[in-house]
Design an enzyme around this catalytic site. Structure first.
Site, short mmCIF file in Angstrom:
data_model
loop_
_atom_site.label_atom_id
_atom_site.label_comp_id
_atom_site.label_asym_id
_atom_site.label_seq_id
_atom_site.Cartn_x
_atom_site.Cartn_y
_atom_site.Cartn_z
N PHE A 152 7.96 -3.79 -5.24
CA PHE A 152 7.07 -2.70 -4.87
C PHE A 152 7.01 -2.63 -3.35
O PHE A 152 6.61 -3.58 -2.70
CB PHE A 152 5.66 -2.90 -5.43
CG PHE A 152 4.75 -1.74 -5.14
CD1 PHE A 152 4.74 -0.63 -5.97
CD2 PHE A 152 3.92 -1.75 -4.04
CE1 PHE A 152 3.91 0.46 -5.70
CE2 PHE A 152 3.09 -0.67 -3.76
CZ PHE A 152 3.08 0.43 -4.60
N ASP A 240 9.72 -7.61 3.45
CA ASP A 240 8.46 -6.89 3.28
C ASP A 240 7.34 -7.93 3.14
O ASP A 240 7.14 -8.51 2.09
CB ASP A 240 8.55 -6.01 2.03
CG ASP A 240 7.26 -5.25 1.75
OD1 ASP A 240 6.22 -5.60 2.33
OD2 ASP A 240 7.30 -4.31 0.94
N LYS A 269 -1.58 -4.05 5.58
CA LYS A 269 -2.74 -4.57 4.86
C LYS A 269 -3.73 -5.29 5.77
O LYS A 269 -4.53 -4.65 6.43
CB LYS A 269 -2.29 -5.44 3.69
CG LYS A 269 -1.62 -4.63 2.56
CD LYS A 269 -1.49 -5.42 1.29
CE LYS A 269 -0.78 -4.64 0.19
NZ LYS A 269 -1.54 -3.49 -0.31
#
Length: 466
Positions: A152, A240, A269
């Site tokens: 993802f 990532d 984040k």
């Protein structure tokens, strides 16, 4: 025409019913109904650290942590105070070099591995991935990207093209061409893909720990082998670290566990301390110059809000907090404690299939167990429920019976994730483990779980599954 707008004062005093009505009427009705089915539509009035309080004053433990966005916890005061210091400074002024984004760039170059140096600042993880993909293609002159099944990386067109679940791609037409999917953690399949088309493969993008895929950790040494294969075939390695970065796994970045330096590293984040949205990718001087080094290339990739004053200052303060509080060590220590508690539960309860993770990024996968009778009565829906919604049912019980907030992973709904703030206490971990123990004692199989869970939720899911 004169409109009577809803004021901030009115927004602050909304009831749960009013909040739900506005979401259903003006935002995303389906999402609002989904949260309502799980009884996840409570109004929370206050938050600090690992705790949040509802309008009745009930205290909840947040072990979801904004999917890894709240490494410092809710409303970290030092980050909020830092933003207050620049409240009179221009926040967005393109006709000037922002002094705070420059400092953040230097700090990121210092804390990231190897020779990573040049940073592009944006607003989210998906944007960071978009920028990384563009840089990879531009700097190499190649077109194709290899990515992992079950991964993802975001839901914008480029990031979605390299995300590994068909559900989120279906219905949106043509995505980015030249994207090649391989199994996660499989070096042979990666080698095969690179051997077949290395002349046109720009990069391999991967998560050091697969987050939404179910908190999957790769085999020991996988990242080092990936680095070697990428070097051999002259393919860029993109890590990532949007969910794994900034001390979450017990190192500043998860790739640090194997002392690997990617060519491009994405983060977001928790970079803004859970207060400001900010994302970034960082790369080497060599690659940056190849992509954007010429004067006429300097504006080929930009972001209006990227690197604004308040976001940059929040990130500067966040990095200071991580180092001053030694959150890497704390995440490692508390993560080992939490994993051991969950492994103890696995030994006691047959519904738990596996406990996985690193640091304070822990996932519990549940087995698929259903009753033939229940499956027959539900027209096959019970089997589907046990395959896809066990994690959701347990998350619902944790929140509504024990005031513990968590959620399932997007690409594997039978996994619930625990990603509390890195400041979490062992006492709070004990509370969560004890709550899960009670739930699993009462629900030794999916049949018990379905019977004891929210009838409204089960009924609606079965109706939709038929």
């Amino acid at each position: 025409m004169f409109f009577i707008l809803v004021s901030l004062e009115q927004a602050l005093s909304q009831t749960e019913k009013e909040i739900k009505k506005r979401h259903e009427e003006y935002l995303n009705p389906g999402f609002a109904r989904m949260l309502s089915l799980l009884s996840f539509d409570k109004k929370f009035d206050r938050a600090h650290g690992t705790y949040i309080w509802d309008k009745k004053g009930n205290k909840y433990l947040d072990f979801l942590g904004g999917y890894g966005s709240l490494n410092l916890g809710h409303n970290p005061q030092n980050v909020i105070n830092a933003i207050k210091k620049v409240e009179q400074v221009p926040n967005i002024l393109q006709a000037s070099l922002n002094p705070f984004s420059g400092v953040l760039g230097e700090n990121l170059a210092k804390i990231t591995p190897g020779d990573l140096k040049h940073t592009f600042l944006c607003n989210s993880g998906a944007e960071a991935v978009e920028g990384a993909l563009k840089l990879a293609r531009k700097s190499t002159g190649k077109n194709k990207i290899v990515y992992c099944e079950g991964s993802f990386h975001g839901k914008t067109y480029g990031s979605l093209s390299v995300s590994g679940r068909e559900k989120y791609k279906k219905g949106f037409g043509s995505l980015l061409p030249g994207c090649i999917e391989i199994p996660y953690g499989n070096l042979e399949e990666l080698k095969k893909a690179l051997e077949e088309d290395s002349e046109d493969i720009a990069a391999f993008i991967l998560e050091p720990i697969k987050g939404e895929g179910g908190i999957i950790t790769p085999p020991e040494g996988y990242l080092r082998e990936v680095r070697q294969l990428c070097d051999k075939f002259e393919v860029l390695m993109i890590c990532d670290e949007i969910q794994t970065g900034l001390a979450r796994t017990g190192e500043m970045f998860a790739c640090d566990h194997e002392k690997v330096t990617p060519d491009i590293l994405c983060m977001a984040k928790s970079l803004g301390g859970g207060v400001m949205p900010i994302g970034a990718f960082i790369t080497t001087e060599k690659l940056w110059k190849k992509a954007y080094g010429k004067f006429e290339e300097a504006l080929l990739h930009t972001s209006t809000f990227g690197g604004n004053t308040r976001a940059s200052v929040a990130a500067i303060a966040t990095l200071e907090e991580i180092y001053q509080k030694d959150l890497c060590s704390k995440a490692k220590e508390k993560g080992e404690y939490m994993s051991n508690k969950m492994l103890e539960l696995k030994d006691k309860h047959p519904l738990i299939k596996e406990v996985r993770g690193k640091g304070l990024m822990v996932g519990i996968e549940f087995k698929t167990i259903e009753s033939k009778v229940l499956n027959k009565l539900s027209g096959g829906a019970a089997g589907k429920l046990s395959e896809e919604y066990t994690g959701a049912l347990i998350a619902e019980m944790l929140q509504n019976e024990f005031r513990v907030i968590t959620a399932y992973t997007l690409n594997n709904p039978n996994v619930i994730r625990f990603e509390p703030p890195l400041t979490v206490s062992t006492e709070d971990i004990d509370v969560v483990a004890d709550a899960l123990d009670v739930i699993l004692k009462k629900n030794s199989s999916f049949v018990n779980l379905a019977a004891n869970s929210s009838k409204k939720f089960i009924g609606n899911i079965i109706k939709k599954s038929r």
